[in-house]
Design an enzyme around this catalytic site. Structure first.
Site, PDB file in Angstrom:
ATOM      1  N   ARG A   2      16.578  -5.353 -22.723  1.00  0.00           N
ATOM      2  CA  ARG A   2      16.884  -5.108 -21.305  1.00  0.00           C
ATOM      3  C   ARG A   2      17.679  -3.815 -21.185  1.00  0.00           C
ATOM      4  O   ARG A   2      17.447  -2.986 -20.319  1.00  0.00           O
ATOM      5  CB  ARG A   2      17.647  -6.283 -20.674  1.00  0.00           C
ATOM      6  CG  ARG A   2      18.225  -5.913 -19.301  1.00  0.00           C
ATOM      7  CD  ARG A   2      18.628  -7.107 -18.439  1.00  0.00           C
ATOM      8  NE  ARG A   2      19.278  -8.178 -19.156  1.00  0.00           N
ATOM      9  CZ  ARG A   2      20.524  -8.145 -19.627  1.00  0.00           C
ATOM     10  NH1 ARG A   2      21.291  -7.077 -19.440  1.00  0.00           N
ATOM     11  NH2 ARG A   2      21.028  -9.176 -20.287  1.00  0.00           N
ATOM     12  N   TYR A   4       7.598   2.921   3.830  1.00  0.00           N
ATOM     13  CA  TYR A   4       6.744   1.866   3.275  1.00  0.00           C
ATOM     14  C   TYR A   4       7.160   0.495   3.828  1.00  0.00           C
ATOM     15  O   TYR A   4       8.358   0.193   3.905  1.00  0.00           O
ATOM     16  CB  TYR A   4       6.873   1.903   1.747  1.00  0.00           C
ATOM     17  CG  TYR A   4       6.115   0.831   1.028  1.00  0.00           C
ATOM     18  CD1 TYR A   4       4.727   0.840   1.004  1.00  0.00           C
ATOM     19  CD2 TYR A   4       6.784  -0.190   0.362  1.00  0.00           C
ATOM     20  CE1 TYR A   4       4.030  -0.145   0.340  1.00  0.00           C
ATOM     21  CE2 TYR A   4       6.091  -1.184  -0.320  1.00  0.00           C
ATOM     22  CZ  TYR A   4       4.718  -1.149  -0.324  1.00  0.00           C
ATOM     23  OH  TYR A   4       4.029  -2.123  -0.979  1.00  0.00           O
ATOM     24  N   ASP A  36      11.576   8.780  -1.604  1.00  0.00           N
ATOM     25  CA  ASP A  36      10.475   8.048  -2.220  1.00  0.00           C
ATOM     26  C   ASP A  36       9.303   9.030  -2.305  1.00  0.00           C
ATOM     27  O   ASP A  36       8.717   9.394  -1.287  1.00  0.00           O
ATOM     28  CB  ASP A  36      10.133   6.824  -1.349  1.00  0.00           C
ATOM     29  CG  ASP A  36       8.986   5.999  -1.911  1.00  0.00           C
ATOM     30  OD1 ASP A  36       8.170   6.548  -2.686  1.00  0.00           O
ATOM     31  OD2 ASP A  36       8.892   4.810  -1.548  1.00  0.00           O
ATOM     32  N   LYS A  61       1.175   3.626  -8.177  1.00  0.00           N
ATOM     33  CA  LYS A  61       0.219   4.450  -7.427  1.00  0.00           C
ATOM     34  C   LYS A  61      -0.205   5.650  -8.299  1.00  0.00           C
ATOM     35  O   LYS A  61      -0.785   5.435  -9.336  1.00  0.00           O
ATOM     36  CB  LYS A  61       0.852   4.865  -6.107  1.00  0.00           C
ATOM     37  CG  LYS A  61       1.600   3.727  -5.373  1.00  0.00           C
ATOM     38  CD  LYS A  61       0.709   2.602  -4.901  1.00  0.00           C
ATOM     39  CE  LYS A  61       1.457   1.354  -4.468  1.00  0.00           C
ATOM     40  NZ  LYS A  61       2.459   1.517  -3.432  1.00  0.00           N
TER      41      LYS A  61
HETATM   42  C1  LIG Z   1       3.680   0.754  -3.069  1.00  0.00           C
HETATM   43  C2  LIG Z   1       4.859   1.479  -2.559  1.00  0.00           C
HETATM   44  C3  LIG Z   1       6.159   1.004  -2.799  1.00  0.00           C
HETATM   45  C4  LIG Z   1       6.434  -0.312  -3.503  1.00  0.00           C
HETATM   46  O1  LIG Z   1       6.089  -0.235  -4.827  1.00  0.00           O
HETATM   47  P1  LIG Z   1       5.614  -1.519  -5.709  1.00  0.00           P
HETATM   48  O2  LIG Z   1       5.342  -0.913  -7.033  1.00  0.00           O
HETATM   49  O3  LIG Z   1       4.409  -2.074  -5.038  1.00  0.00           O
HETATM   50  O4  LIG Z   1       6.756  -2.477  -5.700  1.00  0.00           O
HETATM   51  C5  LIG Z   1       7.222   1.771  -2.354  1.00  0.00           C
HETATM   52  N1  LIG Z   1       7.028   2.926  -1.687  1.00  0.00           N
HETATM   53  C6  LIG Z   1       5.792   3.398  -1.417  1.00  0.00           C
HETATM   54  C7  LIG Z   1       5.638   4.666  -0.667  1.00  0.00           C
HETATM   55  C8  LIG Z   1       4.670   2.690  -1.843  1.00  0.00           C
HETATM   56  O5  LIG Z   1       3.453   3.148  -1.558  1.00  0.00           O
END
Ligand SMILES: *Cc1c(COP(=O)(O)O)cnc(C)c1O
Length: 392
Positions: free
Chosen positions: A45, A97, A169, A194
């Protein structure tokens, strides 16, 4: 090293013990300590060599000094907010998001944090929202699903002037397209599920910082909260990341072709794409992005059925998520943003006719032919779908 080279030789690119050119998947929960306190690794961890490799790589790619990998983008975001305390106030972009909005609205608020939602493109509005309790500005650019672009350097400057942290983000762009730390931002995070992972086969999140105090704080919380990325997933993520540059080049080129095609479509009422010279955010996008990303949203003419459009496609996959090799399409009102009450959604500009497309790396002619199929299907059904669309 240039970005393309860093992808392969940056971070920790080979195994120190064996020279293996692919980092091994260290499936170990604990490590033998020859002498107490002298080991690099103690418990997985806290630290694991496979996770270390992907963390070092993302830090290099974003131009940071330390990277942290989490079990999901959501876990990464939650850990970043765990730096703060009850009573702290945040300025948040108005098009973040959906899962981030949910985390803020139904979790963090219960812990006594407060939030003011603003369109972060409006720098006066950002400045006006600052209170004595404000600790950070949190935003996405381009946003989801309307691809609005905020001037990153300008917001970072406002944050610095007021002693606030700026957090971005960067999921929609990937570090190939945009590197916020280089523009003065303090914390960059991603849903690595993504573009970074890129292959629709791993859920992961990352955080990158430059400042050593921030790095220490995030590292402490990553270990304390424990939402870490497991060794197998860490390996999959770094494996996916190696091809980020050539994938992004293909994504960007296809997106431009799809935009040009959509621009000539009479069935399209409006296109949202930062690379559109008529987009009000075009100049800012050009200044801070390398390419314009590969997300395109568009509205069908009123009365045309977006459901019929997406359901008649054969190449482009009807699915949530984005940033995959394969093109993904969805209707925000019915899918990713379906949980937002319709009035609020419409107020935010997300119409029922809006379609969001994550342009993949298929042959562009196949993508355009598929979109043609969609447009033909909505034109054929035009007369009797008008009402059902209105009320969906
Ligand atoms: C998908 C997404 C998230 C969340 O991520 P996960 O890996 O699904 O928990 C956060 N911000 C954006 C812009 C996203 O597209």
């Amino acid at each position: 090293m240039k970005f393309e080279t860093k992808l392969l030789h940056g971070g920790i690119s080979e195994d120190a013990g064996t020279g293996a050119t692919s980092i091994p998947i260290y499936m170990a929960s604990t490590f033998h300590q020859q002498k107490i306190g002298e080991n690099k690794y103690e418990y997985s961890r806290t630290g694991n060599p496979t996770r270390d490799a992907v963390e070092a790589l993302i830090a290099d790619l974003e131009g940071g000094t330390a990277g942290f990998a989490f079990a999901s983008g959501s876990a990464a975001i939650d850990t970043v907010f765990s730096m703060f305390s009850a009573g702290d106030h945040f300025i948040v972009g108005n098009d973040v998001y959906g899962g981030t909005f949910r985390l803020i609205d139904s979790v963090l608020k219960r812990f006594g944090m407060t939030f003011t939602v603003v369109d972060t493109r409006d720098l006066n509005a950002v400045e006006a929202a600052i209170t004595p309790a404000t600790k950070a500005i949190y935003l996405e650019t381009p946003t989801n699903p309307l691809l609005k672009v905020t001037d990153i350097a300008a917001v970072a400057k406002i944050a610095k002037n007021h002693n606030l942290l700026s957090i971005i983000d960067n999921t929609f762009s990937s570090p190939y397209v945009q590197r916020p730390l280089e523009l003065g931002v303090d914390i960059v995070l991603h849903s690595a599920s993504k573009y970074l992972g890129g292959h629709s086969d791993v859920i992961a999140g990352v955080v990158v910082v430059r400042d050593s105090k921030l790095a220490e704080r995030i590292g402490y919380l990553q270990n304390a909260i424990g939402g870490i990325l497991a060794p197998q997933e860490s390996w999959l993520l770094q494996r996916g990341m190696k091809t980020l540059a050539i994938r992004m080049q293909a994504h960007l080129a296809n997106a431009k072709k799809v935009f040009d095609y959509l621009s000539d479509q009479p069935s399209v009422a409006k296109i949202y794409y930062p690379g559109d010279p008529n987009n009000p955010d075009y100049e800012v996008a050009k200044k801070q992005m390398h390419g314009f990303g590969a997300m395109i949203s568009f509205e069908l003419q009123p009365g045309l059925d977006p459901k019929k459009f997406v359901e008649n496609l054969k190449v482009i996959t009807l699915a949530e998520s984005l940033g995959a090799l394969e093109s993904l399409i969805e209707i925000p009102a019915l899918m990713t943003h379906g949980a937002i009450p319709r009035e609020i959604r419409l107020k935010n500009g997300i119409k029922d006719e809006l379609i969001r497309l994550s342009v993949g790396i298929e042959d562009s002619n196949d993508l355009l032919a598929d979109l043609d199929r969609g447009f033909t299907s909505v034109q054929q059904g035009k007369d009797h779908v008008t009402d059902s669309t209105r009320h969906s």
